[in-house]
Scaffold this motif. Structure first.
Motif, PDB file in Angstrom:
ATOM      1  N   ARG A   1      44.573   4.177  37.247  1.00 48.19           N
ATOM      2  CA  ARG A   1      45.128   4.766  38.467  1.00 48.19           C
ATOM      3  C   ARG A   1      45.573   3.662  39.418  1.00 48.19           C
ATOM      4  NH1 ARG A   1      40.361   8.245  40.629  1.00 48.19           N
ATOM      5  NH2 ARG A   1      39.441   6.208  40.290  1.00 48.19           N
ATOM      6  N   VAL A   2      46.536   3.995  40.272  1.00 52.06           N
ATOM      7  CA  VAL A   2      47.117   3.057  41.219  1.00 52.06           C
ATOM      8  C   VAL A   2      46.766   3.508  42.637  1.00 52.06           C
ATOM      9  CG1 VAL A   2      49.293   2.100  42.075  1.00 52.06           C
ATOM     10  CG2 VAL A   2      49.021   2.568  39.639  1.00 52.06           C
ATOM     11  N   LEU A   3      46.468   2.548  43.504  1.00 50.78           N
ATOM     12  CA  LEU A   3      46.132   2.865  44.889  1.00 50.78           C
ATOM     13  C   LEU A   3      47.401   2.945  45.737  1.00 50.78           C
ATOM     14  CD1 LEU A   3      43.512   2.948  46.895  1.00 50.78           C
ATOM     15  CD2 LEU A   3      44.574   0.843  47.703  1.00 50.78           C
ATOM     16  N   VAL A   4      47.487   3.996  46.555  1.00 49.43           N
ATOM     17  CA  VAL A   4      48.537   4.104  47.566  1.00 49.43           C
ATOM     18  C   VAL A   4      47.870   4.382  48.900  1.00 49.43           C
ATOM     19  CG1 VAL A   4      50.467   4.788  46.076  1.00 49.43           C
ATOM     20  CG2 VAL A   4      48.927   6.543  46.970  1.00 49.43           C
ATOM     21  N   GLN A   5      48.561   4.002  49.961  1.00 50.94           N
ATOM     22  CA  GLN A   5      48.036   4.241  51.301  1.00 50.94           C
ATOM     23  C   GLN A   5      49.106   4.947  52.132  1.00 50.94           C
ATOM     24  OE1 GLN A   5      47.036   0.401  52.869  1.00 50.94           O
ATOM     25  NE2 GLN A   5      49.139  -0.169  53.282  1.00 50.94           N
ATOM     26  N   GLN A   6      48.653   5.681  53.128  1.00 55.51           N
ATOM     27  CA  GLN A   6      49.557   6.435  53.984  1.00 55.51           C
ATOM     28  C   GLN A   6      49.919   5.587  55.198  1.00 55.51           C
ATOM     29  OE1 GLN A   6      48.004  10.154  55.502  1.00 55.51           O
ATOM     30  NE2 GLN A   6      49.972  11.121  55.042  1.00 55.51           N
ATOM     31  N   ARG A   7      51.213   5.574  55.544  1.00 51.72           N
ATOM     32  CA  ARG A   7      51.664   4.815  56.708  1.00 51.72           C
ATOM     33  C   ARG A   7      51.153   5.471  57.982  1.00 51.72           C
ATOM     34  NH1 ARG A   7      54.905   0.766  56.339  1.00 51.72           N
ATOM     35  NH2 ARG A   7      55.863   1.089  58.366  1.00 51.72           N
ATOM     36  N   PRO A   8      50.628   4.661  58.919  1.00 50.85           N
ATOM     37  CA  PRO A   8      50.045   5.221  60.142  1.00 50.85           C
ATOM     38  C   PRO A   8      51.075   5.802  61.105  1.00 50.85           C
ATOM     39  CG  PRO A   8      49.752   2.819  60.052  1.00 50.85           C
ATOM     40  CD  PRO A   8      50.484   3.224  58.819  1.00 50.85           C
ATOM     41  N   ALA A   9      50.607   6.713  61.946  1.00 55.91           N
ATOM     42  CA  ALA A   9      51.444   7.284  63.004  1.00 55.91           C
ATOM     43  C   ALA A   9      51.903   6.162  63.930  1.00 55.91           C
ATOM     44  CB  ALA A   9      50.643   8.324  63.785  1.00 55.91           C
ATOM     45  N   GLY A  10      53.098   6.303  64.451  1.00 56.52           N
ATOM     46  CA  GLY A  10      53.627   5.300  65.368  1.00 56.52           C
ATOM     47  C   GLY A  10      54.399   4.191  64.683  1.00 56.52           C
TER      48      GLY A  10
ATOM     49  N   ALA B   1      57.316   3.025  61.618  1.00 60.77           N
ATOM     50  CA  ALA B   1      58.464   3.564  60.891  1.00 60.77           C
ATOM     51  C   ALA B   1      57.972   4.238  59.612  1.00 60.77           C
ATOM     52  CB  ALA B   1      59.447   2.449  60.558  1.00 60.77           C
ATOM     53  N   MET B   2      58.561   5.351  59.273  1.00 61.13           N
ATOM     54  CA  MET B   2      58.230   6.103  58.056  1.00 61.13           C
ATOM     55  C   MET B   2      56.767   6.558  58.039  1.00 61.13           C
ATOM     56  SD  MET B   2      60.500   4.142  55.186  1.00 61.13           S
ATOM     57  CE  MET B   2      60.850   2.521  55.834  1.00 61.13           C
ATOM     58  N   ALA B   3      56.234   6.880  59.214  1.00 58.15           N
ATOM     59  CA  ALA B   3      54.844   7.339  59.339  1.00 58.15           C
ATOM     60  C   ALA B   3      54.590   8.531  58.416  1.00 58.15           C
ATOM     61  CB  ALA B   3      54.552   7.728  60.783  1.00 58.15           C
ATOM     62  N   GLY B   4      53.415   8.537  57.800  1.00 56.64           N
ATOM     63  CA  GLY B   4      53.012   9.633  56.931  1.00 56.64           C
ATOM     64  C   GLY B   4      53.410   9.462  55.474  1.00 56.64           C
ATOM     65  N   LEU B   5      54.357   8.558  55.175  1.00 57.21           N
ATOM     66  CA  LEU B   5      54.757   8.337  53.784  1.00 57.21           C
ATOM     67  C   LEU B   5      53.692   7.515  53.065  1.00 57.21           C
ATOM     68  CD1 LEU B   5      58.580   7.541  54.090  1.00 57.21           C
ATOM     69  CD2 LEU B   5      57.451   9.753  53.784  1.00 57.21           C
ATOM     70  N   TRP B   6      53.633   7.682  51.758  1.00 59.80           N
ATOM     71  CA  TRP B   6      52.683   6.940  50.922  1.00 59.80           C
ATOM     72  C   TRP B   6      53.366   5.696  50.398  1.00 59.80           C
ATOM     73  CZ3 TRP B   6      47.681   8.254  50.753  1.00 59.80           C
ATOM     74  CH2 TRP B   6      47.339   9.526  51.220  1.00 59.80           C
ATOM     75  N   GLU B   7      52.640   4.583  50.380  1.00 57.03           N
ATOM     76  CA  GLU B   7      53.216   3.311  49.947  1.00 57.03           C
ATOM     77  C   GLU B   7      52.170   2.471  49.227  1.00 57.03           C
ATOM     78  OE1 GLU B   7      54.388   1.064  53.390  1.00 57.03           O
ATOM     79  OE2 GLU B   7      52.346   0.955  54.157  1.00 57.03           O
ATOM     80  N   PHE B   8      52.662   1.448  48.546  1.00 58.48           N
ATOM     81  CA  PHE B   8      51.774   0.458  47.955  1.00 58.48           C
ATOM     82  C   PHE B   8      51.296  -0.459  49.079  1.00 58.48           C
ATOM     83  CE2 PHE B   8      54.970   1.438  44.643  1.00 58.48           C
ATOM     84  CZ  PHE B   8      54.131   2.045  43.732  1.00 58.48           C
ATOM     85  N   PRO B   9      50.030  -0.867  49.097  1.00 56.16           N
ATOM     86  CA  PRO B   9      49.555  -1.738  50.170  1.00 56.16           C
ATOM     87  C   PRO B   9      50.227  -3.104  50.131  1.00 56.16           C
ATOM     88  CG  PRO B   9      47.859  -1.427  48.494  1.00 56.16           C
ATOM     89  CD  PRO B   9      48.989  -0.524  48.130  1.00 56.16           C
ATOM     90  N   GLY B  10      50.439  -3.656  51.300  1.00 59.88           N
ATOM     91  CA  GLY B  10      51.080  -4.960  51.420  1.00 59.88           C
ATOM     92  C   GLY B  10      51.686  -5.111  52.798  1.00 59.88           C
ATOM     93  N   GLY B  11      52.652  -6.015  52.918  1.00 56.96           N
ATOM     94  CA  GLY B  11      53.278  -6.221  54.212  1.00 56.96           C
ATOM     95  C   GLY B  11      54.291  -7.346  54.196  1.00 56.96           C
ATOM     96  N   LYS B  12      54.704  -7.719  55.391  1.00 59.19           N
ATOM     97  CA  LYS B  12      55.757  -8.720  55.563  1.00 59.19           C
ATOM     98  C   LYS B  12      55.281 -10.119  55.188  1.00 59.19           C
ATOM     99  CE  LYS B  12      57.717  -6.209  59.422  1.00 59.19           C
ATOM    100  NZ  LYS B  12      57.849  -6.172  60.877  1.00 59.19           N
ATOM    101  N   VAL B  13      56.220 -10.873  54.637  1.00 58.17           N
ATOM    102  CA  VAL B  13      56.000 -12.288  54.374  1.00 58.17           C
ATOM    103  C   VAL B  13      56.440 -13.035  55.629  1.00 58.17           C
ATOM    104  CG1 VAL B  13      56.613 -14.263  52.915  1.00 58.17           C
ATOM    105  CG2 VAL B  13      56.461 -11.971  51.908  1.00 58.17           C
TER     106      VAL B  13
END
Length: 135
Positions: free
Chosen positions: A20-29, A31-43
């Protein structure tokens, strides 16, 4: 063309022992709040992608990952307003610590085929088929 408007983002497909693969929900406030994404972030400027991903996974999920455990998998390239997003996805099967939702309102483990049924950001969607083949 790569310039200051190109946004590099790293993400991890954390894969558990059941495939299984982990996804996380984007927080309110955000961009694209509520969507599911792979964890990570900006370089950040001057930061290597793997270092950025290790930092992001510690900040977002409270886990420690060794660089040797990050396997480059695939990438997506997507317009994002007046910028351009390049998303680098790594597969990770080994980490230390218990995964916890530190910044996201929710996390969940899903089978790769289940990703098709989730509301995900446009840049994440093309990665699903490739991820299915790799996991």
């Amino acid at each position: 063309m790569i310039d200051a408007r190109t946004l590099f983002v790293v993400a991890a497909a954390l894969v558990d022992g059941d495939g299984r693969v982990l996804v996380q929900q984007r927080p309110a406030g955000k961009a694209m709040a509520g969507l599911w994404e792979f964890p990570g972030g900006k370089v950040e400027f001057g930061e290597r992608p793997e270092v950025a991903l290790i930092r992001e996974l510690r900040e977002e999920l409270g886990i420690d990952v060794e660089q040797a455990c990050l396997a480059p998998a695939c990438f997506a390239s997507e317009p994002l307003g007046d910028r351009h997003l390049v998303l680098l996805l790594y597969i990770c099967r080994k980490w230390r610590g218990m995964v916890q939702a530190i910044e996201a309102p929710a996390i969940k483990w899903v089978r790769p085929v289940e990703l098709h049924g989730l509301d995900m950001p446009p840049a994440d969607r093309p990665l699903i088929g490739l991820l299915e083949a790799l996991v």
